[in-house]
Design a protein around this motif. Structure first.
Motif, PDB file in Angstrom:
ATOM      1  N   ASP A 235       0.825  -1.222   0.000  1.00  0.00           N
ATOM      2  CA  ASP A 235       0.000   0.000   0.000  1.00  0.00           C
ATOM      3  C   ASP A 235       0.852   1.263   0.000  1.00  0.00           C
ATOM      4  OD1 ASP A 235      -1.726  -2.081   0.459  1.00  0.00           O
ATOM      5  OD2 ASP A 235      -2.409  -1.387   2.405  1.00  0.00           O
ATOM      6  N   VAL A 236       1.894   1.269  -0.807  1.00  0.00           N
ATOM      7  CA  VAL A 236       2.790   2.422  -0.863  1.00  0.00           C
ATOM      8  C   VAL A 236       2.150   3.524  -1.697  1.00  0.00           C
ATOM      9  CG1 VAL A 236       5.037   3.232  -1.659  1.00  0.00           C
ATOM     10  CG2 VAL A 236       4.836   0.993  -0.534  1.00  0.00           C
ATOM     11  N   ALA A 237       1.991   4.697  -1.095  1.00  0.00           N
ATOM     12  CA  ALA A 237       1.339   5.835  -1.737  1.00  0.00           C
ATOM     13  C   ALA A 237       1.743   7.102  -1.007  1.00  0.00           C
ATOM     14  CB  ALA A 237      -0.183   5.660  -1.704  1.00  0.00           C
ATOM     15  N   PRO A 238       1.538   8.271  -1.610  1.00  0.00           N
ATOM     16  CA  PRO A 238       1.872   9.512  -0.895  1.00  0.00           C
ATOM     17  C   PRO A 238       1.220   9.595   0.482  1.00  0.00           C
ATOM     18  CG  PRO A 238       1.432   9.986  -3.200  1.00  0.00           C
ATOM     19  CD  PRO A 238       1.105   8.536  -2.994  1.00  0.00           C
ATOM     20  N   GLU A 239      -0.007   9.117   0.594  1.00  0.00           N
ATOM     21  CA  GLU A 239      -0.740   9.182   1.859  1.00  0.00           C
ATOM     22  C   GLU A 239      -0.131   8.302   2.938  1.00  0.00           C
ATOM     23  OE1 GLU A 239      -5.151   7.668   3.227  1.00  0.00           O
ATOM     24  OE2 GLU A 239      -5.004   8.841   1.393  1.00  0.00           O
TER      25      GLU A 239
ATOM     26  N   ARG B 192     -15.742  -9.456   0.319  1.00  0.00           N
ATOM     27  CA  ARG B 192     -15.644  -8.051  -0.092  1.00  0.00           C
ATOM     28  C   ARG B 192     -16.088  -7.055   0.969  1.00  0.00           C
ATOM     29  NH1 ARG B 192     -19.040  -7.347  -5.144  1.00  0.00           N
ATOM     30  NH2 ARG B 192     -18.237  -5.211  -4.903  1.00  0.00           N
ATOM     31  N   ARG B 193     -16.686  -7.531   2.063  1.00  0.00           N
ATOM     32  CA  ARG B 193     -17.148  -6.603   3.080  1.00  0.00           C
ATOM     33  C   ARG B 193     -16.665  -6.942   4.492  1.00  0.00           C
ATOM     34  NH1 ARG B 193     -17.672  -4.259  -0.846  1.00  0.00           N
ATOM     35  NH2 ARG B 193     -19.464  -3.113  -1.676  1.00  0.00           N
ATOM     36  N   ILE B 194     -16.311  -8.205   4.730  1.00  0.00           N
ATOM     37  CA  ILE B 194     -15.827  -8.607   6.051  1.00  0.00           C
ATOM     38  C   ILE B 194     -14.319  -8.855   6.007  1.00  0.00           C
ATOM     39  CG2 ILE B 194     -15.981 -10.326   7.882  1.00  0.00           C
ATOM     40  CD1 ILE B 194     -18.926 -10.700   7.124  1.00  0.00           C
ATOM     41  N   TYR B 195     -13.882  -9.726   5.091  1.00  0.00           N
ATOM     42  CA  TYR B 195     -12.447  -9.992   4.952  1.00  0.00           C
ATOM     43  C   TYR B 195     -11.698  -8.720   4.566  1.00  0.00           C
ATOM     44  CZ  TYR B 195      -8.079 -11.798   3.010  1.00  0.00           C
ATOM     45  OH  TYR B 195      -6.758 -12.013   2.727  1.00  0.00           O
ATOM     46  N   THR B 196     -12.245  -7.977   3.604  1.00  0.00           N
ATOM     47  CA  THR B 196     -11.625  -6.739   3.180  1.00  0.00           C
ATOM     48  C   THR B 196     -12.620  -5.900   2.394  1.00  0.00           C
ATOM     49  OG1 THR B 196      -9.784  -5.749   1.941  1.00  0.00           O
ATOM     50  CG2 THR B 196     -10.767  -7.733   1.020  1.00  0.00           C
ATOM     51  N   HIS B 197     -12.394  -4.594   2.374  1.00  0.00           N
ATOM     52  CA  HIS B 197     -13.133  -3.679   1.498  1.00  0.00           C
ATOM     53  C   HIS B 197     -12.260  -3.249   0.326  1.00  0.00           C
ATOM     54  CE1 HIS B 197     -16.827  -2.577   3.853  1.00  0.00           C
ATOM     55  NE2 HIS B 197     -16.117  -3.167   4.807  1.00  0.00           N
ATOM     56  N   GLU B 198     -11.085  -3.857   0.194  1.00  0.00           N
ATOM     57  CA  GLU B 198     -10.105  -3.375  -0.777  1.00  0.00           C
ATOM     58  C   GLU B 198      -9.733  -4.412  -1.828  1.00  0.00           C
ATOM     59  OE1 GLU B 198      -7.691   0.010   1.531  1.00  0.00           O
ATOM     60  OE2 GLU B 198      -7.222  -2.034   2.205  1.00  0.00           O
ATOM     61  N   GLY B 199     -10.587  -5.419  -2.022  1.00  0.00           N
ATOM     62  CA  GLY B 199     -10.302  -6.448  -3.005  1.00  0.00           C
ATOM     63  C   GLY B 199     -10.586  -5.977  -4.417  1.00  0.00           C
TER      64      GLY B 199
ATOM     65  N   VAL C 138       0.989  -7.423  -7.493  1.00  0.00           N
ATOM     66  CA  VAL C 138       0.346  -8.045  -6.337  1.00  0.00           C
ATOM     67  C   VAL C 138      -1.042  -7.432  -6.208  1.00  0.00           C
ATOM     68  CG1 VAL C 138       0.431  -8.476  -3.862  1.00  0.00           C
ATOM     69  CG2 VAL C 138       2.555  -8.389  -5.192  1.00  0.00           C
ATOM     70  N   ALA C 139      -2.075  -8.270  -6.229  1.00  0.00           N
ATOM     71  CA  ALA C 139      -3.441  -7.770  -6.102  1.00  0.00           C
ATOM     72  C   ALA C 139      -3.702  -7.317  -4.672  1.00  0.00           C
ATOM     73  CB  ALA C 139      -4.429  -8.867  -6.488  1.00  0.00           C
ATOM     74  N   PRO C 140      -4.429  -6.217  -4.477  1.00  0.00           N
ATOM     75  CA  PRO C 140      -4.796  -5.812  -3.117  1.00  0.00           C
ATOM     76  C   PRO C 140      -5.477  -6.956  -2.371  1.00  0.00           C
ATOM     77  CG  PRO C 140      -5.304  -4.062  -4.652  1.00  0.00           C
ATOM     78  CD  PRO C 140      -4.874  -5.243  -5.487  1.00  0.00           C
ATOM     79  N   ALA C 141      -5.053  -7.179  -1.143  1.00  0.00           N
ATOM     80  CA  ALA C 141      -5.536  -8.278  -0.301  1.00  0.00           C
ATOM     81  C   ALA C 141      -5.248  -9.643  -0.923  1.00  0.00           C
ATOM     82  CB  ALA C 141      -7.028  -8.143   0.009  1.00  0.00           C
ATOM     83  N   TRP C 142      -4.385  -9.680  -1.937  1.00  0.00           N
ATOM     84  CA  TRP C 142      -4.008 -10.909  -2.648  1.00  0.00           C
ATOM     85  C   TRP C 142      -5.203 -11.572  -3.335  1.00  0.00           C
ATOM     86  CZ3 TRP C 142      -2.097 -10.494   2.560  1.00  0.00           C
ATOM     87  CH2 TRP C 142      -0.744 -10.185   2.652  1.00  0.00           C
TER      88      TRP C 142
ATOM     89  N   TYR D 129       6.013 -11.992 -12.347  1.00  0.00           N
ATOM     90  CA  TYR D 129       5.475 -12.713 -11.200  1.00  0.00           C
ATOM     91  C   TYR D 129       4.261 -12.013 -10.610  1.00  0.00           C
ATOM     92  CZ  TYR D 129       7.486  -9.312  -7.892  1.00  0.00           C
ATOM     93  OH  TYR D 129       7.776  -8.168  -7.204  1.00  0.00           O
ATOM     94  N   THR D 130       3.480 -12.799  -9.874  1.00  0.00           N
ATOM     95  CA  THR D 130       2.474 -12.298  -8.954  1.00  0.00           C
ATOM     96  C   THR D 130       2.609 -13.125  -7.680  1.00  0.00           C
ATOM     97  OG1 THR D 130       0.129 -11.725  -8.668  1.00  0.00           O
ATOM     98  CG2 THR D 130       0.604 -13.827  -9.752  1.00  0.00           C
ATOM     99  N   SER D 131       1.806 -12.821  -6.676  1.00  0.00           N
ATOM    100  CA  SER D 131       1.981 -13.566  -5.424  1.00  0.00           C
ATOM    101  C   SER D 131       0.689 -13.623  -4.630  1.00  0.00           C
ATOM    102  CB  SER D 131       3.093 -12.953  -4.562  1.00  0.00           C
ATOM    103  OG  SER D 131       2.760 -11.631  -4.180  1.00  0.00           O
ATOM    104  N   THR D 132       0.642 -14.606  -3.730  1.00  0.00           N
ATOM    105  CA  THR D 132      -0.398 -14.772  -2.725  1.00  0.00           C
ATOM    106  C   THR D 132       0.322 -14.889  -1.377  1.00  0.00           C
ATOM    107  OG1 THR D 132      -0.392 -17.165  -3.006  1.00  0.00           O
ATOM    108  CG2 THR D 132      -1.963 -15.907  -4.349  1.00  0.00           C
ATOM    109  N   PRO D 133      -0.398 -15.028  -0.260  1.00  0.00           N
ATOM    110  CA  PRO D 133       0.315 -15.042   1.026  1.00  0.00           C
ATOM    111  C   PRO D 133       1.389 -16.116   1.170  1.00  0.00           C
ATOM    112  CG  PRO D 133      -1.997 -14.585   1.404  1.00  0.00           C
ATOM    113  CD  PRO D 133      -1.859 -14.902  -0.062  1.00  0.00           C
TER     114      PRO D 133
END
Length: 254
Positions: A17-21, A98-105, A137-141, A158-162
């Motif tokens: 989650d690297v970003a200016p914020e 999409r609502r409990i595990y994460t809101h960022e998938g 890498v997809a958000p929340a994998w 490459y891509t990755s999962t946990p």
């Protein structure tokens, strides 16, 4: 030469989650890591984090990332907006993911063309900055089948999962176990500590170990200090720090 000497055990330090914020959260930790010596990191960069952090409007931040590249770090594409912008969930499983595990998938529900468009937009931004990119890498994998198909069409390595890195385009799985915290509340942080300590013991002999850090980890002393202590211990144990790309190249050469 024995295999252990030719391919010593390693670790990968990965900043999500690297970003200016999120840079103000990470900056003191990165300074602490730099003080340990030569520890290359993989930075998972979001082109427009939550639609309020467009990189083209943050030249100083982009310059900082260029300095990190020059110092030996790696930048990887981490979604585009890192936010689930899809229609409302339609099934219990979808609601949970999409609502409990994460809101960022962000890439959980995209079809192939939707995923391809976002991936291409992200890669175009990297190209405009002159940044090399080998990984996504997809958000929340979380990746839909459409995302997987889109990745097969792109010049990524490459891509990755946990627990795995996947060599593209054929999705060859390579074991690469990862530690991650859920630091949003005190009880989650304590549970994460117990779980990660157990995983460190379980994977003591693993070829590599990934440390997956998030900005929220940096906002709590317990999690921030845990990561620094764990990194120091793994280095003292003789693990060689590598970026994801460098580690993958080692597997190809082995």
């Amino acid at each position: 030469m024995p295999e252990a000497s030719a391919n010593p055990r390693s670790l990968m330090l990965v900043l999500h989650d690297v970003a200016p914020e999120t840079w103000p959260d990470y900056e003191p930790f990165v300074q602490a890591v730099d003080a340990l010596g030569d520890v290359p990191m993989t930075w998972l960069v979001v082109p427009d984090f939550h639609r309020r952090n467009p990189l083209h409007q943050a030249p100083a931040f982009c310059q900082m990332l260029e300095h990190r590249l020059a110092a030996g770090d790696e930048l990887a594409l981490h979604g585009y907006a890192h936010a689930d912008e899809g229609p409302l969930p339609r099934t219990p499983v979808e609601y949970f993911m999409r609502r409990i595990y994460t809101h960022e998938g962000e890439f959980y529900g995209l079809d192939e063309q939707q995923a391809l468009a976002r991936l291409q937009d992200g890669l175009a931004l990297f190209a405009q900055q002159g940044w090399p990119v080998a990984g996504f890498v997809a958000p929340a994998w979380l990746m839909s089948e459409g995302t997987r198909q889109a990745l097969r069409r792109l010049p990524l390595k490459y891509t990755s999962t946990p627990q795995h890195l996947y060599r593209l385009p054929d999705f060859t799985a390579i074991d690469a176990p990862g530690l991650v915290w859920s630091a949003r509340s005190a009880w989650r942080r304590e549970l994460s500590r117990v779980l990660c300590n157990w995983q460190c013991r379980r994977w003591q002999g693993a070829n590599t170990l990934r440390l997956g850090l998030h900005p929220v980890d940096m906002r709590h002393r317990s999690s921030r200090e845990y990561w620094l202590r764990t990194l120091q211990k793994l280095l003292e144990d003789g693990r060689q720090p590598l970026t994801k790309s460098a580690w993958l190249e080692r597997q190809v050469a082995a």
